[in-house]
Design a protein around this motif. Structure first.
Motif, mmCIF file in Angstrom:
data_model
loop_
_atom_site.group_PDB
_atom_site.id
_atom_site.type_symbol
_atom_site.label_atom_id
_atom_site.label_comp_id
_atom_site.label_asym_id
_atom_site.label_seq_id
_atom_site.Cartn_x
_atom_site.Cartn_y
_atom_site.Cartn_z
ATOM 1 N N ALA A 1 1.114 -1.186 -0.026
ATOM 2 C CA ALA A 1 0.176 0.002 -0.149
ATOM 3 C C ALA A 1 0.761 1.302 0.388
ATOM 4 C CB ALA A 1 -0.933 -0.145 1.293
ATOM 5 N N PHE A 2 1.476 1.633 0.560
ATOM 6 C CA PHE A 2 2.488 2.799 0.904
ATOM 7 C C PHE A 2 3.485 2.373 -0.418
ATOM 8 C CE2 PHE A 2 3.672 1.754 5.200
ATOM 9 C CZ PHE A 2 3.310 2.080 6.010
ATOM 10 N N GLU A 3 3.288 1.012 -1.443
ATOM 11 C CA GLU A 3 4.243 1.344 -2.533
ATOM 12 C C GLU A 3 3.480 1.645 -3.592
ATOM 13 O OE1 GLU A 3 6.606 -2.018 -5.398
ATOM 14 O OE2 GLU A 3 4.877 -2.424 -3.943
ATOM 15 N N ASP A 4 2.009 1.603 -3.316
ATOM 16 C CA ASP A 4 1.528 1.750 -4.517
ATOM 17 C C ASP A 4 0.906 3.469 -4.504
ATOM 18 O OD1 ASP A 4 0.405 -0.482 -5.941
ATOM 19 O OD2 ASP A 4 -1.712 -0.332 -4.028
ATOM 20 N N ARG A 5 1.237 4.440 -3.103
ATOM 21 C CA ARG A 5 0.650 5.520 -2.938
ATOM 22 C C ARG A 5 2.632 6.316 -3.089
ATOM 23 N NH1 ARG A 5 -2.023 6.314 2.536
ATOM 24 N NH2 ARG A 5 -2.481 8.400 2.305
ATOM 25 N N GLY A 6 3.261 5.449 -3.277
ATOM 26 C CA GLY A 6 4.495 6.033 -3.872
ATOM 27 C C GLY A 6 5.167 6.427 -2.790
ATOM 28 N N LEU A 7 5.334 5.940 -1.672
ATOM 29 C CA LEU A 7 6.324 6.176 -0.040
ATOM 30 C C LEU A 7 7.160 5.369 -0.436
ATOM 31 C CD1 LEU A 7 2.952 6.143 2.109
ATOM 32 C CD2 LEU A 7 4.575 8.303 0.648
ATOM 33 N N VAL A 8 7.528 4.450 -0.733
ATOM 34 C CA VAL A 8 8.161 3.231 -0.950
ATOM 35 C C VAL A 8 8.678 2.616 -2.175
ATOM 36 C CG1 VAL A 8 8.034 2.652 1.604
ATOM 37 C CG2 VAL A 8 7.551 1.351 -0.362
ATOM 38 N N THR A 9 9.768 2.249 -2.595
ATOM 39 C CA THR A 9 10.245 0.949 -3.347
ATOM 40 C C THR A 9 10.739 -0.022 -2.596
ATOM 41 O OG1 THR A 9 12.338 2.311 -4.292
ATOM 42 C CG2 THR A 9 10.342 2.936 -5.239
ATOM 43 N N TYR A 10 10.138 -1.556 -3.981
ATOM 44 C CA TYR A 10 11.029 -2.343 -3.622
ATOM 45 C C TYR A 10 12.230 -2.365 -4.629
ATOM 46 C CZ TYR A 10 11.823 -7.419 -2.478
ATOM 47 O OH TYR A 10 12.157 -9.020 -2.181
ATOM 48 N N ASP A 11 13.348 -2.749 -4.181
ATOM 49 C CA ASP A 11 14.299 -3.606 -4.165
ATOM 50 C C ASP A 11 14.276 -5.145 -4.438
ATOM 51 O OD1 ASP A 11 17.274 -4.338 -5.468
ATOM 52 O OD2 ASP A 11 18.066 -2.533 -4.211
ATOM 53 N N ALA A 12 14.392 -5.496 -5.841
ATOM 54 C CA ALA A 12 13.822 -7.346 -5.521
ATOM 55 C C ALA A 12 15.607 -7.660 -4.955
ATOM 56 C CB ALA A 12 13.171 -7.829 -7.479
ATOM 57 N N GLU A 13 16.271 -6.990 -5.536
ATOM 58 C CA GLU A 13 18.410 -8.025 -6.054
ATOM 59 C C GLU A 13 18.120 -7.865 -5.033
ATOM 60 O OE1 GLU A 13 22.032 -6.878 -7.481
ATOM 61 O OE2 GLU A 13 20.603 -6.677 -9.489
ATOM 62 N N ALA A 14 18.179 -6.737 -4.031
ATOM 63 C CA ALA A 14 18.609 -6.722 -2.477
ATOM 64 C C ALA A 14 17.587 -7.236 -1.810
ATOM 65 C CB ALA A 14 18.796 -5.327 -2.152
ATOM 66 N N ASP A 15 16.904 -7.479 -1.992
ATOM 67 C CA ASP A 15 15.531 -7.410 -0.451
ATOM 68 C C ASP A 15 14.889 -7.074 -0.023
ATOM 69 O OD1 ASP A 15 12.716 -9.353 -0.321
ATOM 70 O OD2 ASP A 15 13.826 -10.924 1.973
ATOM 71 N N ALA A 16 15.155 -5.894 -0.437
ATOM 72 C CA ALA A 16 15.048 -4.362 0.341
ATOM 73 C C ALA A 16 13.461 -3.427 0.075
ATOM 74 C CB ALA A 16 16.159 -3.831 0.466
ATOM 75 N N TRP A 17 13.227 -2.342 0.974
ATOM 76 C CA TRP A 17 12.166 -1.594 0.837
ATOM 77 C C TRP A 17 12.946 -0.248 1.014
ATOM 78 C CZ3 TRP A 17 7.160 -1.757 -1.227
ATOM 79 C CH2 TRP A 17 7.486 -3.424 -1.289
ATOM 80 N N HIS A 18 12.257 0.994 0.352
ATOM 81 C CA HIS A 18 13.261 2.016 0.979
ATOM 82 C C HIS A 18 12.513 3.133 0.405
ATOM 83 C CE1 HIS A 18 17.569 -0.109 -0.455
ATOM 84 N NE2 HIS A 18 16.629 -1.014 -0.782
ATOM 85 N N ARG A 19 12.856 3.845 1.041
ATOM 86 C CA ARG A 19 12.140 5.280 1.172
ATOM 87 C C ARG A 19 12.128 6.088 -0.358
ATOM 88 N NH1 ARG A 19 7.186 8.032 3.561
ATOM 89 N NH2 ARG A 19 7.835 8.779 5.297
#
Length: 70
Positions: free
Chosen positions: A46-64
């Motif tokens: 939901a944060f991703e849908d609002r543009g608040l975070v992105t997911y880096d699949a290579e690092a398996d990490a979420w970023h603000r």
């Protein structure tokens, strides 16, 4: 815990809880390191849908990405 009472005071909430995005990312990363999976993935998406975070699949990490506007 046998029979211990628990109480919860009602309070207004927001979905997703954008005010706690930084806390959720930090605590989620700690959980991920320990248990190997990300918790509360629904909130993170939901944060991703609002543009608040992105997911880096290579690092398996979420970023603000940006702060929530009031």
């Amino acid at each position: 815990m046998g029979g211990a009472p628990a109480f919860h005071q009602h309070h207004p909430t927001r979905t997703p809880p954008a005010l706690y995005c930084d806390d959720i990312l930090r605590n989620g990363a700690l959980y991920r390191r320990r248990w190997g999976v990300w918790p509360v993935e629904g909130c993170l998406r939901a944060f991703e849908d609002r543009g608040l975070v992105t997911y880096d699949a290579e690092a398996d990490a979420w970023h603000r990405t940006r702060k929530e506007q009031a």
